[in-house]
Motif scaffolding. Structure first.
Motif, PDB file in Angstrom:
ATOM      1  N   GLU A  39      -1.069  -2.386  -7.303  1.00  0.00           N
ATOM      2  CA  GLU A  39      -0.608  -3.502  -6.481  1.00  0.00           C
ATOM      3  C   GLU A  39      -1.129  -3.353  -5.051  1.00  0.00           C
ATOM      4  OE1 GLU A  39       3.546  -4.304  -6.615  1.00  0.00           O
ATOM      5  OE2 GLU A  39       3.639  -3.998  -8.779  1.00  0.00           O
ATOM      6  N   GLN A  41       0.170  -4.230  -2.303  1.00  0.00           N
ATOM      7  CA  GLN A  41       1.187  -3.753  -1.359  1.00  0.00           C
ATOM      8  C   GLN A  41       1.227  -2.224  -1.359  1.00  0.00           C
ATOM      9  OE1 GLN A  41       5.132  -5.229  -2.031  1.00  0.00           O
ATOM     10  NE2 GLN A  41       5.983  -4.153  -0.276  1.00  0.00           N
ATOM     11  N   SER A  42       1.137  -1.613  -2.530  1.00  0.00           N
ATOM     12  CA  SER A  42       1.132  -0.150  -2.620  1.00  0.00           C
ATOM     13  C   SER A  42      -0.107   0.425  -1.942  1.00  0.00           C
ATOM     14  CB  SER A  42       1.167   0.295  -4.082  1.00  0.00           C
ATOM     15  OG  SER A  42       2.361  -0.114  -4.695  1.00  0.00           O
ATOM     16  N   ARG A  44      -1.853  -0.947   0.439  1.00  0.00           N
ATOM     17  CA  ARG A  44      -1.701  -1.130   1.887  1.00  0.00           C
ATOM     18  C   ARG A  44      -0.796  -0.060   2.482  1.00  0.00           C
ATOM     19  NH1 ARG A  44      -0.990  -6.643   0.801  1.00  0.00           N
ATOM     20  NH2 ARG A  44       1.167  -6.528   1.444  1.00  0.00           N
ATOM     21  N   GLN A  45       0.306   0.242   1.807  1.00  0.00           N
ATOM     22  CA  GLN A  45       1.233   1.251   2.318  1.00  0.00           C
ATOM     23  C   GLN A  45       0.572   2.625   2.359  1.00  0.00           C
ATOM     24  OE1 GLN A  45       4.552   0.732  -0.356  1.00  0.00           O
ATOM     25  NE2 GLN A  45       5.713  -0.399   1.183  1.00  0.00           N
ATOM     26  N   GLU A  51      -3.540  -6.670   5.391  1.00  0.00           N
ATOM     27  CA  GLU A  51      -3.871  -7.632   4.332  1.00  0.00           C
ATOM     28  C   GLU A  51      -5.264  -8.223   4.569  1.00  0.00           C
ATOM     29  OE1 GLU A  51      -1.993 -11.594   2.186  1.00  0.00           O
ATOM     30  OE2 GLU A  51      -0.738 -10.365   3.494  1.00  0.00           O
TER      31      GLU A  51
END
Length: 62
Positions: A39, A41-42, A44-45, A51
């Motif tokens: 994912e 989001q994962s 990016r973290q 983004e």
């Protein structure tokens, strides 16, 4: 004196080249993670990419 300045320039150039290769390797890993279903989001973290930076990975690819 001129030789010292030239050596400093060469060292800076080499450092910049190494940093660019490291960045490209990191971006390649990120691209593979995303392509293999992780994912965004994962990713990016973990990587700290924004983004916008994530989207640019696929715009810049050949």
């Amino acid at each position: 004196m001129a030789q010292q300045i030239e050596e400093i320039g060469i060292q800076k150039s080499m450092k910049k080249g190494i940093e660019e290769r490291e960045k490209q390797a990191s971006l390649k890993i990120v691209r593979h993670l995303l392509e293999n279903g992780m994912e965004s989001q994962s990713v990016r973290q973990i990587t700290g990419l924004s983004e916008t930076e994530m989207k640019s990975l696929f715009q810049d690819s050949p």
